[in-house]
Design a protein around this motif. Sequence first.
Motif, PDB file in Angstrom:
ATOM      1  N   ASN A  46      -3.563   9.755 -30.402  1.00 29.44           N
ATOM      2  CA  ASN A  46      -4.182  10.634 -31.663  1.00 29.44           C
ATOM      3  C   ASN A  46      -4.383  12.071 -31.351  1.00 29.44           C
ATOM      4  OD1 ASN A  46      -3.144   8.795 -33.777  1.00 29.44           O
ATOM      5  ND2 ASN A  46      -4.960   7.698 -33.132  1.00 29.44           N
ATOM      6  N   LEU A  47      -5.320  11.988 -30.225  1.00 28.91           N
ATOM      7  CA  LEU A  47      -5.958  13.514 -29.757  1.00 28.91           C
ATOM      8  C   LEU A  47      -4.722  14.265 -28.953  1.00 28.91           C
ATOM      9  CD1 LEU A  47      -9.677  12.444 -28.825  1.00 28.91           C
ATOM     10  CD2 LEU A  47      -8.997  13.784 -30.783  1.00 28.91           C
ATOM     11  N   ALA A  48      -4.034  13.468 -28.377  1.00 33.18           N
ATOM     12  CA  ALA A  48      -3.030  14.334 -27.583  1.00 33.18           C
ATOM     13  C   ALA A  48      -1.936  14.817 -28.549  1.00 33.18           C
ATOM     14  CB  ALA A  48      -2.340  13.338 -26.650  1.00 33.18           C
TER      15      ALA A  48
ATOM     16  N   PRO B 273       4.777  17.402 -29.256  1.00 33.02           N
ATOM     17  CA  PRO B 273       4.244  15.803 -29.624  1.00 33.02           C
ATOM     18  C   PRO B 273       5.127  15.205 -30.669  1.00 33.02           C
ATOM     19  CG  PRO B 273       2.339  17.309 -29.478  1.00 33.02           C
ATOM     20  CD  PRO B 273       3.544  18.246 -29.273  1.00 33.02           C
ATOM     21  N   LEU B 274       5.696  16.131 -31.936  1.00 29.58           N
ATOM     22  CA  LEU B 274       6.507  15.613 -32.887  1.00 29.58           C
ATOM     23  C   LEU B 274       7.566  14.965 -32.152  1.00 29.58           C
ATOM     24  CD1 LEU B 274       5.793  18.162 -35.870  1.00 29.58           C
ATOM     25  CD2 LEU B 274       5.007  15.763 -35.790  1.00 29.58           C
ATOM     26  N   GLU B 275       8.264  15.412 -31.305  1.00 29.21           N
ATOM     27  CA  GLU B 275       9.510  15.144 -30.488  1.00 29.21           C
ATOM     28  C   GLU B 275       9.371  13.774 -29.724  1.00 29.21           C
ATOM     29  OE1 GLU B 275      10.529  18.462 -28.102  1.00 29.21           O
ATOM     30  OE2 GLU B 275      11.540  19.341 -29.910  1.00 29.21           O
ATOM     31  N   VAL B 276       8.097  13.566 -29.214  1.00 26.77           N
ATOM     32  CA  VAL B 276       7.991  12.525 -28.476  1.00 26.77           C
ATOM     33  C   VAL B 276       7.243  11.370 -28.981  1.00 26.77           C
ATOM     34  CG1 VAL B 276       6.504  11.814 -26.241  1.00 26.77           C
ATOM     35  CG2 VAL B 276       7.737  14.058 -26.226  1.00 26.77           C
ATOM     36  N   PHE B 277       6.217  11.606 -29.901  1.00 24.71           N
ATOM     37  CA  PHE B 277       5.467  10.682 -30.741  1.00 24.71           C
ATOM     38  C   PHE B 277       6.384  10.039 -31.782  1.00 24.71           C
ATOM     39  CE2 PHE B 277       1.812  12.582 -28.974  1.00 24.71           C
ATOM     40  CZ  PHE B 277       1.250  11.615 -27.959  1.00 24.71           C
TER      41      PHE B 277
ATOM     42  N   VAL C 275       4.049   5.073 -36.294  1.00 26.98           N
ATOM     43  CA  VAL C 275       3.546   6.595 -36.343  1.00 26.98           C
ATOM     44  C   VAL C 275       3.534   6.932 -37.756  1.00 26.98           C
ATOM     45  CG1 VAL C 275       4.046   8.733 -35.543  1.00 26.98           C
ATOM     46  CG2 VAL C 275       4.378   6.896 -34.050  1.00 26.98           C
ATOM     47  N   GLU C 276       2.331   7.383 -38.454  1.00 28.49           N
ATOM     48  CA  GLU C 276       2.342   7.870 -39.582  1.00 28.49           C
ATOM     49  C   GLU C 276       1.880   9.554 -39.731  1.00 28.49           C
ATOM     50  OE1 GLU C 276      -0.375   5.227 -41.275  1.00 28.49           O
ATOM     51  OE2 GLU C 276       1.251   3.903 -42.061  1.00 28.49           O
ATOM     52  N   ARG C 277       2.346   9.896 -40.457  1.00 27.71           N
ATOM     53  CA  ARG C 277       1.892  11.657 -40.522  1.00 27.71           C
ATOM     54  C   ARG C 277       0.927  11.870 -41.755  1.00 27.71           C
ATOM     55  NH1 ARG C 277       5.701  17.031 -39.642  1.00 27.71           N
ATOM     56  NH2 ARG C 277       3.912  18.466 -39.179  1.00 27.71           N
TER      57      ARG C 277
ATOM     58  N   VAL D 267      -1.877  15.635 -45.759  1.00 24.84           N
ATOM     59  CA  VAL D 267      -2.645  16.661 -46.127  1.00 24.84           C
ATOM     60  C   VAL D 267      -2.899  17.797 -44.860  1.00 24.84           C
ATOM     61  CG1 VAL D 267      -5.167  17.396 -46.499  1.00 24.84           C
ATOM     62  CG2 VAL D 267      -4.052  15.519 -47.501  1.00 24.84           C
ATOM     63  N   ASN D 268      -3.225  17.185 -43.564  1.00 29.90           N
ATOM     64  CA  ASN D 268      -3.441  18.150 -42.405  1.00 29.90           C
ATOM     65  C   ASN D 268      -2.448  17.969 -41.467  1.00 29.90           C
ATOM     66  OD1 ASN D 268      -3.811  15.549 -41.120  1.00 29.90           O
ATOM     67  ND2 ASN D 268      -6.345  15.613 -41.377  1.00 29.90           N
ATOM     68  N   HIS D 269      -1.271  17.085 -41.772  1.00 32.35           N
ATOM     69  CA  HIS D 269      -0.032  16.755 -40.847  1.00 32.35           C
ATOM     70  C   HIS D 269      -0.466  16.273 -39.490  1.00 32.35           C
ATOM     71  CE1 HIS D 269       1.684  19.036 -43.935  1.00 32.35           C
ATOM     72  NE2 HIS D 269       1.115  20.165 -43.980  1.00 32.35           N
ATOM     73  N   ASN D 270      -1.596  15.826 -39.236  1.00 29.87           N
ATOM     74  CA  ASN D 270      -2.035  15.053 -37.951  1.00 29.87           C
ATOM     75  C   ASN D 270      -1.330  13.758 -37.922  1.00 29.87           C
ATOM     76  OD1 ASN D 270      -3.745  17.220 -37.084  1.00 29.87           O
ATOM     77  ND2 ASN D 270      -5.443  16.166 -37.958  1.00 29.87           N
ATOM     78  N   LEU D 271      -0.915  13.240 -36.721  1.00 29.33           N
ATOM     79  CA  LEU D 271      -0.346  11.965 -36.467  1.00 29.33           C
ATOM     80  C   LEU D 271      -1.487  10.818 -36.525  1.00 29.33           C
ATOM     81  CD1 LEU D 271       2.575  12.836 -34.030  1.00 29.33           C
ATOM     82  CD2 LEU D 271       2.698  12.884 -36.625  1.00 29.33           C
ATOM     83  N   HIS D 272      -0.983   9.721 -37.152  1.00 28.57           N
ATOM     84  CA  HIS D 272      -1.942   8.602 -36.821  1.00 28.57           C
ATOM     85  C   HIS D 272      -0.959   7.476 -36.081  1.00 28.57           C
ATOM     86  CE1 HIS D 272      -5.426   6.135 -37.466  1.00 28.57           C
ATOM     87  NE2 HIS D 272      -4.416   4.920 -38.187  1.00 28.57           N
ATOM     88  N   ILE D 273      -1.420   7.228 -34.925  1.00 28.25           N
ATOM     89  CA  ILE D 273      -0.666   6.186 -34.071  1.00 28.25           C
ATOM     90  C   ILE D 273      -1.635   4.961 -33.879  1.00 28.25           C
ATOM     91  CG2 ILE D 273       0.635   5.977 -32.045  1.00 28.25           C
ATOM     92  CD1 ILE D 273       0.663   9.107 -31.784  1.00 28.25           C
ATOM     93  N   THR D 274      -0.844   3.794 -34.254  1.00 27.47           N
ATOM     94  CA  THR D 274      -1.371   2.268 -34.093  1.00 27.47           C
ATOM     95  C   THR D 274      -0.347   1.523 -33.711  1.00 27.47           C
ATOM     96  OG1 THR D 274      -1.050   1.965 -36.532  1.00 27.47           O
ATOM     97  CG2 THR D 274      -3.103   3.063 -36.107  1.00 27.47           C
ATOM     98  N   THR D 275      -0.789   0.210 -33.545  1.00 25.35           N
ATOM     99  CA  THR D 275       0.351  -0.804 -33.273  1.00 25.35           C
ATOM    100  C   THR D 275       0.362  -1.799 -34.598  1.00 25.35           C
ATOM    101  OG1 THR D 275      -1.368  -2.360 -32.592  1.00 25.35           O
ATOM    102  CG2 THR D 275      -0.358  -0.877 -30.654  1.00 25.35           C
TER     103      THR D 275
END
Length: 274
Positions: A200-202, A223-227, A242-244, A247-255
Amino acid sequence: MAVLQVDKLQIGYGSRCVLKEASFSIGKGEIVGIIGCNGAGKSTLLKTIRGLLPKQGGSVRYFGKPLEEYGDKELATKIAYLQQHVELGFGYTGKDIVMAGRYPYMKWWERESEADAKLALACMEYTGTADLAERPINEVSGGQKQRILIAKVLAQQTPIIFLDEPTTGLDMVYQEEIFRFAKALAGQGKTVLMVVHELNLASKYCSRILLLGEGTLLADGAPLEVFTEELLSRAYKADICVERDEVNHNLHITTRVSQEAQSREAALLKRICS
């Protein structure tokens, strides 16, 4: 000219190949996150392109010059490397550690100059560790130690910086601080390569991602291409979501965990705890 050019690189230990046919070119001012599951070869890649491990094939060039043509001290003026595990001896102060970053620029008979000392203190002030200059390194916290080591990297004044899992064991405040430092350095024209686990920080701070998986460089891009769920699921051998944030357009990556797996684990846990 590329800062770093890697062509058809093959790396590993002895006869064991960990990564093959890896090719990429990195320019000035990029902050590149190297990601992948445990054992994918992230730290091995960093050590090999730094010259600390022999490569099995391919080529590595810095500023157009083959890695093999650099002497140790010359290479140390090009690349500052913060290793994953740094053993620091007793008796050294924070300032002693940071001053060690000046060694590539001194002859064997020379001592640190007043200018070196001022630079070291400026680096410590920037990383918020100036008050630890005279503190024994074994008396500081993990987060403080890591910021002192970042100050040492800064004091080395190299155009390229390697960081191998710089946020391991740190709380979320220190983790994001390290990423902010890296982004600020890239903004000043430094080229930063960092092995990271915090996806998420990456995704938030890196300008580019190298994804290792299946014994090769599985993806290389923004990041948007790889994640993507497909690529991350392949690399980590898990069902990745992978969810975006809208509001802030940050990615949220979970299993994701399937209902079947949850039921199986619940049944086993019931047996274990009964």
